[in-house]
Design an enzyme around this catalytic site. Sequence first.
Site, PDB file in Angstrom:
ATOM      1  N   ASN A   9       0.866  -1.176   0.000  1.00 16.86           N
ATOM      2  CA  ASN A   9       0.000   0.000   0.000  1.00 16.86           C
ATOM      3  C   ASN A   9       0.906   1.230   0.000  1.00 16.86           C
ATOM      4  O   ASN A   9       1.521   1.552   1.012  1.00 16.86           O
ATOM      5  CB  ASN A   9      -0.884  -0.036   1.260  1.00 16.86           C
ATOM      6  CG  ASN A   9      -1.661   1.245   1.455  1.00 16.86           C
ATOM      7  OD1 ASN A   9      -1.800   2.050   0.526  1.00 16.86           O
ATOM      8  ND2 ASN A   9      -2.178   1.451   2.657  1.00 16.86           N
ATOM      9  N   TRP A  10       0.957   1.901  -1.133  1.00 12.94           N
ATOM     10  CA  TRP A  10       1.877   3.056  -1.263  1.00 12.94           C
ATOM     11  C   TRP A  10       1.280   4.333  -0.671  1.00 12.94           C
ATOM     12  O   TRP A  10       1.923   5.381  -0.720  1.00 12.94           O
ATOM     13  CB  TRP A  10       2.260   3.265  -2.734  1.00 12.94           C
ATOM     14  CG  TRP A  10       3.070   2.139  -3.315  1.00 12.94           C
ATOM     15  CD1 TRP A  10       3.494   1.020  -2.660  1.00 12.94           C
ATOM     16  CD2 TRP A  10       3.559   2.019  -4.655  1.00 12.94           C
ATOM     17  NE1 TRP A  10       4.217   0.204  -3.507  1.00 12.94           N
ATOM     18  CE2 TRP A  10       4.262   0.806  -4.741  1.00 12.94           C
ATOM     19  CE3 TRP A  10       3.464   2.816  -5.796  1.00 12.94           C
ATOM     20  CZ2 TRP A  10       4.880   0.376  -5.916  1.00 12.94           C
ATOM     21  CZ3 TRP A  10       4.069   2.389  -6.974  1.00 12.94           C
ATOM     22  CH2 TRP A  10       4.776   1.178  -7.032  1.00 12.94           C
ATOM     23  N   LYS A  11       0.074   4.248  -0.163  1.00 13.53           N
ATOM     24  CA  LYS A  11      -0.577   5.395   0.488  1.00 13.53           C
ATOM     25  C   LYS A  11      -0.446   6.661  -0.372  1.00 13.53           C
ATOM     26  O   LYS A  11      -0.422   6.577  -1.588  1.00 13.53           O
ATOM     27  CB  LYS A  11       0.005   5.605   1.884  1.00 13.53           C
ATOM     28  CG  LYS A  11       0.008   4.342   2.729  1.00 13.53           C
ATOM     29  CD  LYS A  11       0.204   4.621   4.187  1.00 13.53           C
ATOM     30  CE  LYS A  11       0.364   3.329   4.935  1.00 13.53           C
ATOM     31  NZ  LYS A  11       0.129   3.423   6.354  1.00 13.53           N
ATOM     32  N   HIS A  95      -9.510   0.721   4.681  1.00 12.35           N
ATOM     33  CA  HIS A  95      -8.242   0.884   5.403  1.00 12.35           C
ATOM     34  C   HIS A  95      -8.492   1.751   6.640  1.00 12.35           C
ATOM     35  O   HIS A  95      -9.309   2.675   6.599  1.00 12.35           O
ATOM     36  CB  HIS A  95      -7.200   1.533   4.478  1.00 12.35           C
ATOM     37  CG  HIS A  95      -5.825   1.501   5.073  1.00 12.35           C
ATOM     38  ND1 HIS A  95      -5.399   2.412   6.018  1.00 12.35           N
ATOM     39  CD2 HIS A  95      -4.781   0.652   4.876  1.00 12.35           C
ATOM     40  CE1 HIS A  95      -4.157   2.117   6.370  1.00 12.35           C
ATOM     41  NE2 HIS A  95      -3.756   1.053   5.698  1.00 12.35           N
ATOM     42  N   GLU A  97      -6.960   4.126   7.879  1.00 11.24           N
ATOM     43  CA  GLU A  97      -6.782   5.579   7.665  1.00 11.24           C
ATOM     44  C   GLU A  97      -8.036   6.175   7.038  1.00 11.24           C
ATOM     45  O   GLU A  97      -8.393   7.326   7.301  1.00 11.24           O
ATOM     46  CB  GLU A  97      -5.528   5.831   6.808  1.00 11.24           C
ATOM     47  CG  GLU A  97      -4.264   5.577   7.623  1.00 11.24           C
ATOM     48  CD  GLU A  97      -3.065   5.120   6.823  1.00 11.24           C
ATOM     49  OE1 GLU A  97      -3.063   5.253   5.592  1.00 11.24           O
ATOM     50  OE2 GLU A  97      -2.121   4.607   7.459  1.00 11.24           O
ATOM     51  N   GLU A 167      -5.386  -5.591  10.350  1.00  9.12           N
ATOM     52  CA  GLU A 167      -4.369  -4.571  10.598  1.00  9.12           C
ATOM     53  C   GLU A 167      -4.677  -3.865  11.913  1.00  9.12           C
ATOM     54  O   GLU A 167      -5.485  -2.914  11.943  1.00  9.12           O
ATOM     55  CB  GLU A 167      -4.379  -3.540   9.474  1.00  9.12           C
ATOM     56  CG  GLU A 167      -4.116  -4.125   8.105  1.00  9.12           C
ATOM     57  CD  GLU A 167      -3.578  -3.059   7.161  1.00  9.12           C
ATOM     58  OE1 GLU A 167      -2.426  -3.184   6.737  1.00  9.12           O
ATOM     59  OE2 GLU A 167      -4.295  -2.095   6.874  1.00  9.12           O
ATOM     60  N   GLY A 173       2.205   1.821  10.793  1.00  9.00           N
ATOM     61  CA  GLY A 173       3.098   2.973  10.679  1.00  9.00           C
ATOM     62  C   GLY A 173       3.778   3.356  11.990  1.00  9.00           C
ATOM     63  O   GLY A 173       4.366   4.421  12.098  1.00  9.00           O
ATOM     64  N   SER A 213       3.385  -2.586  10.239  1.00  9.47           N
ATOM     65  CA  SER A 213       4.843  -2.561  10.405  1.00  9.47           C
ATOM     66  C   SER A 213       5.519  -3.885  10.022  1.00  9.47           C
ATOM     67  O   SER A 213       6.458  -4.327  10.688  1.00  9.47           O
ATOM     68  CB  SER A 213       5.211  -2.143  11.829  1.00  9.47           C
ATOM     69  OG  SER A 213       4.709  -0.846  12.105  1.00  9.47           O
ATOM     70  N   GLY A 234       2.748  -1.249   4.331  1.00  7.66           N
ATOM     71  CA  GLY A 234       2.749   0.175   4.030  1.00  7.66           C
ATOM     72  C   GLY A 234       4.172   0.668   3.813  1.00  7.66           C
ATOM     73  O   GLY A 234       4.752   0.539   2.728  1.00  7.66           O
ATOM     74  N   GLY A 235       4.759   1.207   4.873  1.00  6.33           N
ATOM     75  CA  GLY A 235       6.076   1.849   4.790  1.00  6.33           C
ATOM     76  C   GLY A 235       7.132   1.035   4.054  1.00  6.33           C
ATOM     77  O   GLY A 235       7.844   1.562   3.188  1.00  6.33           O
TER      78      GLY A 235
HETATM   79  C1  PEP Z   1      -0.767  -0.203   5.868  1.00  2.19           C
HETATM   80  O1  PEP Z   1      -0.732   0.923   5.400  1.00  2.19           O
HETATM   81  O2  PEP Z   1      -1.696  -0.945   5.573  1.00  2.19           O
HETATM   82  C2  PEP Z   1       0.299  -0.629   6.778  1.00  2.19           C
HETATM   83  C3  PEP Z   1       0.224  -1.811   7.314  1.00  2.19           C
HETATM   84  O3  PEP Z   1       1.316   0.270   7.004  1.00  2.19           O
HETATM   85  P1  PEP Z   1       2.736  -0.048   7.699  1.00  2.19           P
HETATM   86  O4  PEP Z   1       3.277  -1.305   7.083  1.00  2.19           O
HETATM   87  O5  PEP Z   1       3.573   1.144   7.414  1.00  2.19           O
HETATM   88  O6  PEP Z   1       2.468  -0.234   9.159  1.00  2.19           O
END
Ligand code: PEP
Length: 249
Positions: A9-11, A95, A97, A167, A173, A213, A234-235
């Site tokens: 997920n490049w957000k 998601h 967010e 999640e 994050g 993470s 994500g990151g």
């Molecule tokens: C996500 O955005 O779905 C996510 C899990 O982010 P991260 O890996 O940065 O925690």
Amino acid sequence: MRTPVIAGNWKLFKKQADAADLVTALIPLVKDAVGVEIVVAPVFTSLSAVREKIRGTNIKLSAQNCYWEEEGAFTGEIAPGMIKDAGCSHVIIGHSERRQYFGETNETVNKKIKAALKAGLVSLLCIGETLAQREAEKTFDILRSQVTDGLAGITAVELAAIIIAYEPVWAIGTGKTASDDQAQEAHAFIRGLVAELYDQATADAIRILYGGSVKPENVKGLMSRPDIDGALVGGASLKADSFAGIVNF
Ligand code: PEP
């Protein structure tokens, strides 16, 4: 036998040129990955740049959100059919967010999943509890309502086009990953719930990803657990080598 999925997920990162560069760097690093489905989710405006690069590769394209109507006077929204038309096979829905900042609810998530199904997209349905909910021992209640209400009216057959991503919000994050045991416990609960709502065969077939993470250093432990079928990242998906390190776990 469930094929693992590793989705990035490049957000809200990566304009077209950067998105194209990232996926171009990723392609050779994951080209030999077998038995794993690889998905990347750039922002809408970078979908076509990434689509051009992944043609003929083992990488699939996802959007990060969709609306539930196919067309109409809904300024600023994007329909599932348009996402499909842009070359996506997948769409992330609900998601945390989006739930946190854009008012998404289990009801809107449910409408979006139904619309995505109609358009022939695979939905990555995101669920998970906040830290306060976990500390108040409400985790399973929250997961139960997110799954039950999110999937309301969706048949067992349709569930083949749905992937659940667990999640925990406190792990997204933050650098704090759920322990392998915490993640497995939640995944087993979700699978049990799918068995209760549908049947055991449907529960055995559905893929449940962990997100929060995930990094090359912790993916192996998570993936060794029986109910964890992949990761939503994500990151660590914003760098080709770290995402490839997760894909090639
Ligand atoms: C996500 O955005 O779905 C996510 C899990 O982010 P991260 O890996 O940065 O925690």
